[in-house]
Design a protein around this motif. Structure first.
Motif, PDB file in Angstrom:
ATOM      1  N   ILE A   5      22.865 -73.653  36.134  1.00 18.28           N
ATOM      2  CA  ILE A   5      23.018 -73.658  37.473  1.00 18.28           C
ATOM      3  C   ILE A   5      21.280 -73.694  38.047  1.00 18.28           C
ATOM      4  CG2 ILE A   5      23.895 -72.639  39.523  1.00 18.28           C
ATOM      5  CD1 ILE A   5      26.015 -73.836  37.082  1.00 18.28           C
ATOM      6  N   ASP A   6      20.981 -74.530  38.998  1.00 19.52           N
ATOM      7  CA  ASP A   6      20.047 -74.663  39.718  1.00 19.52           C
ATOM      8  C   ASP A   6      19.982 -74.567  41.092  1.00 19.52           C
ATOM      9  OD1 ASP A   6      17.186 -74.713  39.648  1.00 19.52           O
ATOM     10  OD2 ASP A   6      16.900 -77.009  39.133  1.00 19.52           O
ATOM     11  N   THR A   7      19.044 -74.535  41.930  1.00 25.17           N
ATOM     12  CA  THR A   7      19.149 -74.530  43.524  1.00 25.17           C
ATOM     13  C   THR A   7      18.360 -75.712  43.957  1.00 25.17           C
ATOM     14  OG1 THR A   7      17.136 -73.047  43.276  1.00 25.17           O
ATOM     15  CG2 THR A   7      19.361 -71.870  43.519  1.00 25.17           C
ATOM     16  N   ASN A   8      18.611 -76.875  43.232  1.00 28.52           N
ATOM     17  CA  ASN A   8      18.130 -77.938  43.732  1.00 28.52           C
ATOM     18  C   ASN A   8      19.050 -79.300  43.837  1.00 28.52           C
ATOM     19  OD1 ASN A   8      16.233 -79.985  44.492  1.00 28.52           O
ATOM     20  ND2 ASN A   8      15.710 -80.629  42.237  1.00 28.52           N
ATOM     21  N   PRO A   9      20.086 -79.060  44.977  1.00 32.43           N
ATOM     22  CA  PRO A   9      21.200 -79.842  44.963  1.00 32.43           C
ATOM     23  C   PRO A   9      20.967 -80.935  45.877  1.00 32.43           C
ATOM     24  CG  PRO A   9      21.360 -78.002  46.520  1.00 32.43           C
ATOM     25  CD  PRO A   9      20.070 -77.747  45.821  1.00 32.43           C
ATOM     26  N   ASN A  10      21.913 -82.009  45.509  1.00 38.89           N
ATOM     27  CA  ASN A  10      21.819 -83.041  46.464  1.00 38.89           C
ATOM     28  C   ASN A  10      22.568 -82.680  47.916  1.00 38.89           C
ATOM     29  OD1 ASN A  10      21.649 -85.849  47.075  1.00 38.89           O
ATOM     30  ND2 ASN A  10      23.990 -86.205  46.913  1.00 38.89           N
ATOM     31  N   THR A  11      23.608 -82.102  47.814  1.00 33.37           N
ATOM     32  CA  THR A  11      24.375 -81.313  48.756  1.00 33.37           C
ATOM     33  C   THR A  11      24.610 -80.126  48.525  1.00 33.37           C
ATOM     34  OG1 THR A  11      26.338 -82.258  48.312  1.00 33.37           O
ATOM     35  CG2 THR A  11      25.186 -83.750  49.764  1.00 33.37           C
ATOM     36  N   GLY A  12      25.006 -79.189  49.464  1.00 32.30           N
ATOM     37  CA  GLY A  12      25.502 -77.715  49.142  1.00 32.30           C
ATOM     38  C   GLY A  12      24.326 -76.842  48.710  1.00 32.30           C
ATOM     39  N   ASN A  13      24.764 -75.997  47.783  1.00 35.42           N
ATOM     40  CA  ASN A  13      23.575 -75.067  47.429  1.00 35.42           C
ATOM     41  C   ASN A  13      23.176 -75.152  46.275  1.00 35.42           C
ATOM     42  OD1 ASN A  13      23.718 -73.617  49.839  1.00 35.42           O
ATOM     43  ND2 ASN A  13      25.406 -72.591  49.624  1.00 35.42           N
ATOM     44  N   LEU A  14      24.018 -75.581  45.057  1.00 37.19           N
ATOM     45  CA  LEU A  14      23.763 -75.511  43.703  1.00 37.19           C
ATOM     46  C   LEU A  14      23.897 -76.735  43.112  1.00 37.19           C
ATOM     47  CD1 LEU A  14      25.597 -72.068  42.975  1.00 37.19           C
ATOM     48  CD2 LEU A  14      22.938 -72.511  43.297  1.00 37.19           C
ATOM     49  N   ASN A  15      23.297 -77.304  41.973  1.00 40.28           N
ATOM     50  CA  ASN A  15      23.489 -78.484  41.082  1.00 40.28           C
ATOM     51  C   ASN A  15      23.396 -77.731  39.429  1.00 40.28           C
ATOM     52  OD1 ASN A  15      20.387 -77.769  41.337  1.00 40.28           O
ATOM     53  ND2 ASN A  15      20.548 -79.787  39.924  1.00 40.28           N
ATOM     54  N   ILE A  16      23.451 -78.590  38.775  1.00 42.75           N
ATOM     55  CA  ILE A  16      23.394 -78.272  37.262  1.00 42.75           C
ATOM     56  C   ILE A  16      22.121 -79.312  36.705  1.00 42.75           C
ATOM     57  CG2 ILE A  16      25.172 -80.118  36.542  1.00 42.75           C
ATOM     58  CD1 ILE A  16      26.042 -77.719  34.388  1.00 42.75           C
ATOM     59  N   ALA A  17      21.601 -78.534  35.988  1.00 43.86           N
ATOM     60  CA  ALA A  17      20.363 -79.193  35.437  1.00 43.86           C
ATOM     61  C   ALA A  17      19.960 -78.828  33.910  1.00 43.86           C
ATOM     62  CB  ALA A  17      19.062 -78.566  36.293  1.00 43.86           C
ATOM     63  N   SER A  18      19.129 -79.789  33.386  1.00 49.42           N
ATOM     64  CA  SER A  18      18.691 -79.388  31.865  1.00 49.42           C
ATOM     65  C   SER A  18      17.438 -79.763  31.654  1.00 49.42           C
ATOM     66  CB  SER A  18      19.699 -80.506  30.885  1.00 49.42           C
ATOM     67  OG  SER A  18      19.349 -80.422  29.577  1.00 49.42           O
ATOM     68  N   PRO A  19      16.766 -78.918  31.102  1.00 52.62           N
ATOM     69  CA  PRO A  19      15.386 -79.349  30.577  1.00 52.62           C
ATOM     70  C   PRO A  19      15.420 -79.414  29.033  1.00 52.62           C
ATOM     71  CG  PRO A  19      15.842 -76.997  30.378  1.00 52.62           C
ATOM     72  CD  PRO A  19      16.867 -77.427  30.808  1.00 52.62           C
ATOM     73  N   CYS A  20      16.448 -79.922  28.452  1.00 56.89           N
ATOM     74  CA  CYS A  20      16.656 -80.384  27.131  1.00 56.89           C
ATOM     75  C   CYS A  20      15.716 -81.220  26.805  1.00 56.89           C
ATOM     76  CB  CYS A  20      17.954 -80.728  26.850  1.00 56.89           C
ATOM     77  SG  CYS A  20      18.184 -80.743  24.901  1.00 56.89           S
ATOM     78  N   LEU A  21      15.045 -81.302  25.359  1.00 49.38           N
ATOM     79  CA  LEU A  21      13.880 -82.035  24.956  1.00 49.38           C
ATOM     80  C   LEU A  21      14.417 -82.574  23.585  1.00 49.38           C
ATOM     81  CD1 LEU A  21      10.922 -82.798  25.029  1.00 49.38           C
ATOM     82  CD2 LEU A  21      10.173 -80.815  23.605  1.00 49.38           C
ATOM     83  N   GLY A  22      14.179 -84.076  23.748  1.00 50.18           N
ATOM     84  CA  GLY A  22      14.425 -84.884  22.520  1.00 50.18           C
ATOM     85  C   GLY A  22      15.839 -85.438  22.276  1.00 50.18           C
ATOM     86  N   ILE A  23      15.948 -86.561  21.462  1.00 53.31           N
ATOM     87  CA  ILE A  23      17.137 -87.340  21.414  1.00 53.31           C
ATOM     88  C   ILE A  23      18.460 -86.635  20.723  1.00 53.31           C
ATOM     89  CG2 ILE A  23      16.689 -87.863  18.863  1.00 53.31           C
ATOM     90  CD1 ILE A  23      17.938 -90.721  21.530  1.00 53.31           C
ATOM     91  N   GLY A  24      18.149 -85.488  20.381  1.00 52.90           N
ATOM     92  CA  GLY A  24      19.383 -84.668  19.852  1.00 52.90           C
ATOM     93  C   GLY A  24      20.044 -84.072  21.207  1.00 52.90           C
TER      94      GLY A  24
END
Length: 162
Positions: A5-24
């Protein structure tokens, strides 16, 4: 890395984000994903809409519907950190009474990508009713035309012949 859960939403207060690295990260079995099991009607079509942002390349978001890839966004030509809307209209078909909607994502420079404002909708029943009513009107008019065109002119005449 998992989604968070992150605080960089399109609207509202929260969004969901991923820093995952790689094809896996987009592997349907062991990748970084989040999902929701939705109640669905077998044979019904659904639409999906969501907003996503990316940071740098190589980026990918893969969306599955009932275990089948419905959308795969790879290196979209969008500005970094700006939400863009993605949609799939009336092509997602439910094959059971519960359908899993899953989002997989990777961000190979190990920055972030985010998703917000996810919406799944079914066509309004009123749309089908209007379409059915129009179809019945057209069919009725055609039937009336066929019936009257097969009746001899003498019978169709309102006044007797002199």
């Amino acid at each position: 890395m998992p989604w968070f859960i992150d605080t960089n939403p399109n609207t509202g207060n929260l969004n969901i984000a991923s820093p995952c690295l790689g094809i896996g990260c987009v592997n349907p079995v062991s990748g970084a994903f989040f999902y929701q099991d939705l109640p669905t009607v077998i044979g019904q079509t659904y639409s999906l809409s969501f907003f996503a942002f990316f940071e740098g390349a190589l980026d990918e978001i893969k969306v599955t519907w009932g275990g089948v890839t419905a959308l795969d966004i790879l290196n979209p030509a969008v500005p970094d950190d700006v939400y863009a809307q993605y949609s799939i209209n009336n092509t997602l078909v439910a094959s059971s009474t519960t359908t899993r909607l899953a989002f997989f994502g990777r961000q190979d420079p190990n920055l972030n990508l985010g998703i917000d404002d996810i919406a799944v909708t079914a066509p309004e029943p009123s749309t089908f009713l209007l379409f059915a009513a129009a179809l019945l009107i057209v069919a009725g008019a055609r039937w009336r035309h066929l019936i009257w065109s097969s009746v001899p002119a003498l019978v169709r005449s309102k006044s007797p012949r002199k």
